[in-house]
Design a protein around this motif. Structure first.
Motif, mmCIF file in Angstrom:
data_model
loop_
_atom_site.group_PDB
_atom_site.id
_atom_site.type_symbol
_atom_site.label_atom_id
_atom_site.label_comp_id
_atom_site.label_asym_id
_atom_site.label_seq_id
_atom_site.Cartn_x
_atom_site.Cartn_y
_atom_site.Cartn_z
ATOM 1 N N ILE A 227 0.836 -1.210 0.000
ATOM 2 C CA ILE A 227 0.000 0.000 0.000
ATOM 3 C C ILE A 227 0.865 1.252 0.000
ATOM 4 N N MET A 228 1.941 1.254 0.785
ATOM 5 C CA MET A 228 2.795 2.438 0.895
ATOM 6 C C MET A 228 3.524 2.765 -0.398
ATOM 7 N N GLN A 229 3.810 1.749 -1.211
ATOM 8 C CA GLN A 229 4.569 1.945 -2.444
ATOM 9 C C GLN A 229 5.857 2.709 -2.167
ATOM 10 N N GLY A 230 6.535 2.283 -1.101
ATOM 11 C CA GLY A 230 7.755 2.970 -0.707
ATOM 12 C C GLY A 230 9.000 2.456 -1.397
ATOM 13 N N GLY A 231 8.835 1.592 -2.384
ATOM 14 C CA GLY A 231 9.999 1.039 -3.070
ATOM 15 C C GLY A 231 10.396 -0.305 -2.490
ATOM 16 N N ASN A 232 11.453 -0.874 -3.066
ATOM 17 C CA ASN A 232 11.889 -2.204 -2.649
ATOM 18 C C ASN A 232 12.626 -2.204 -1.315
ATOM 19 N N GLY A 233 13.021 -1.025 -0.836
ATOM 20 C CA GLY A 233 13.769 -0.974 0.409
ATOM 21 C C GLY A 233 12.995 -1.553 1.576
ATOM 22 N N TRP A 234 11.726 -1.164 1.711
ATOM 23 C CA TRP A 234 10.889 -1.686 2.793
ATOM 24 C C TRP A 234 10.729 -3.197 2.655
ATOM 25 N N LYS A 235 10.447 -3.640 1.444
ATOM 26 C CA LYS A 235 10.186 -5.065 1.225
ATOM 27 C C LYS A 235 11.423 -5.904 1.547
ATOM 28 N N TRP A 236 12.587 -5.494 1.047
ATOM 29 C CA TRP A 236 13.790 -6.284 1.270
ATOM 30 C C TRP A 236 14.268 -6.188 2.712
ATOM 31 N N ALA A 237 13.976 -5.077 3.367
ATOM 32 C CA ALA A 237 14.341 -4.964 4.782
ATOM 33 C C ALA A 237 13.607 -6.015 5.604
ATOM 34 N N TYR A 238 12.306 -6.160 5.343
ATOM 35 C CA TYR A 238 11.571 -7.154 6.128
ATOM 36 C C TYR A 238 11.864 -8.570 5.644
ATOM 37 N N PHE A 239 12.141 -8.732 4.354
ATOM 38 C CA PHE A 239 12.606 -10.032 3.873
ATOM 39 C C PHE A 239 13.872 -10.444 4.632
ATOM 40 N N GLY A 240 14.771 -9.494 4.822
ATOM 41 C CA GLY A 240 16.004 -9.791 5.552
ATOM 42 C C GLY A 240 15.733 -10.230 6.979
ATOM 43 N N ILE A 241 14.789 -9.538 7.645
ATOM 44 C CA ILE A 241 14.423 -9.923 9.011
ATOM 45 C C ILE A 241 13.863 -11.340 9.036
#
Length: 429
Positions: free
Chosen positions: A355-369
């Motif tokens: 929803i935020m469409q904040g880019g891949n940074g948010w997605k990969w950050a939580y993928f890393g977690i």
């Protein structure tokens, strides 16, 4: 005992400090961006001196103004954006209401047809427009002249320009203005509904035309969404799963840290619940602030997560005694509800990132977690089964060497039973 409890708080305290650091980083104010060279070139042709880049949709806005006596202000504007489709529209307008929002906006909309022709009209945005009524050209109660729409071949910017006479009820030091882009048009120069992404929802601002300083409710909401996301990722999405890992793997198998595991488990669960609840409250506020757009699935999952987490927290106080017949059912409920809750949390976090469409940074950050948590879980699960199999093999070996049916229990049996017994006494105390 107190020292152990205090020591067990250190991991969660470190995560709290990390949370504060991230929020402090996000709290850095968004600086005003200067206009692009292409847009500056266009405004110089019109002798316009004030310019700013708007914070969404790649839009840019330029203006001049002068007072027309004491009753009105003459405002010359140029608004530019890119239409990345065969047809579409761009819009800019002012809202005489108390807040900068779509409903109530007096808009100037430029339409690009599929044949390349362009036209500019005025439109009055009402609540009926939001409910699906056709948006057709109409009077907006303002004197608007010199309307035009152009396409710059060099930059591919589409611009609309106009002269607007603002009555004295429009305060130029606190002017609510709204901008928007759409990709479809209907019959009769009707701009069809624009997308409902957060970038579209946040395309509002209250600007001081005398200084070019804008206070954007959209920018404020964007900051709160970042805080909302960080709090929920750390609280719900990181600390609660760590608490589950501690409870599963550090009571007896494969490692026994009695009773330290219990304090660490509780500290992570409580801190995760408090941080996640803070993020949830911010989410409720954001849902209320965005009055005309609601993300129903994300909102429903968020309420469900808070409700189930609250039930899990209360379970520590409402836990049956060890001798209670219902204790085994409580254990089943506590475990399965916990695992189900974590599943919903992960799904909703990725839903929020989308929803935020904040880019891949948010997605990969939580993928890393998740990768780190998953790797730790798999490693500990393997260690648990290895130790369990070794224990069974040792037990079988001891049984083969003993012909007495009522033999004395082996030291391994006693040790294992003692671990389970001590853990059960502590857990049910």
């Amino acid at each position: 005992m107190v020292k152990k409890g205090q020591e067990s708080m250190s991991p969660s305290s470190n995560l709290l400090l990390l949370t504060i650091f991230i929020l402090a980083f996000l709290s850095i104010a968004f600086g005003e961006q200067s206009c692009s060279e292409d847009f500056i070139r266009l405004i110089h042709k019109r002798n316009i001196t004030n310019c700013k880049t708007l914070r969404t949709q790649g839009a840019e806005f330029a203006w001049n103004y002068h007072y027309n006596g004491t009753n009105s202000t003459i405002l010359d504007i140029l608004f530019g954006a890119r239409i990345n489709s065969n047809e579409g529209w761009i819009a800019w307008g002012v809202n005489p209401g108390e807040r900068a929002e779509m409903i109530g906006t007096k808009a100037i909309i430029g339409i690009k047809h599929s044949d390349g022709s362009m036209i500019v009209n005025t439109y009055d945005i009402t609540i009926e427009t939001k409910h699906g009524c056709k948006l057709l050209p109409s009077s907006i109660g303002l004197e608007v002249t010199k309307k035009s729409m152009e396409n710059d071949a060099v930059s591919e910017l589409y611009t609309i320009s106009a002269r607007v006479v603002l009555p004295k009820e429009y305060n130029i030091t606190r002017l609510n203005h709204v901008w928007q882009l759409g990709h479809a048009i209907g019959d009769g120069n009707q701009p069809l509904k624009h997308p409902t992404t957060l970038h579209n929802v946040d395309s509002t601002e209250t600007i001081n035309l005398s200084s070019s300083i804008g206070t954007s409710t959209g920018q404020y909401r964007s900051y709160l969404r970042s805080v909302h996301g960080v709090l929920n990722m750390i609280g719900w999405g990181t600390m609660l799963p760590i608490g589950v890992i501690i409870a599963r793997y550090f009571r007896v198998f494969p490692f026994k840290f009695h009773p330290t595991w219990f304090y660490i488990h509780i500290s992570f669960q409580v801190c995760g619940f408090l941080i996640g609840t803070a993020g949830w409250i911010i989410g409720l506020y954001l849902g209320h602030a965005t009055r005309y757009f609601t993300f129903h699935t994300h909102r429903t999952f968020g309420i469900l997560i808070f409700t189930l987490s609250t039930v899990q927290m209360l379970a520590f106080r409402l836990k049956p005694k060890d001798t209670d017949d219902y204790r085994k059912y409580w254990n089943m409920y506590h475990h399965f509800l916990g695992y189900g809750l974590i599943t919903i949390i992960v799904i909703n976090i990725f839903k929020g990132i989308s929803i935020m469409q904040g880019g891949n940074g948010w997605k990969w950050a939580y993928f890393g977690i998740l990768i780190i948590l998953g790797s730790v879980t798999i490693t500990l699960e393997i260690a648990t089964w290895v130790r369990f199999i070794l224990y069974k093999l040792e037990k079988q070996k001891n049984n083969k060497g003993n012909n007495n049916k009522n033999k004395t229990p082996t030291s391994t049996d006693e040790a294992f039973k003692g671990q389970v017994g001590e853990d059960a006494k502590h857990e049910h105390s």
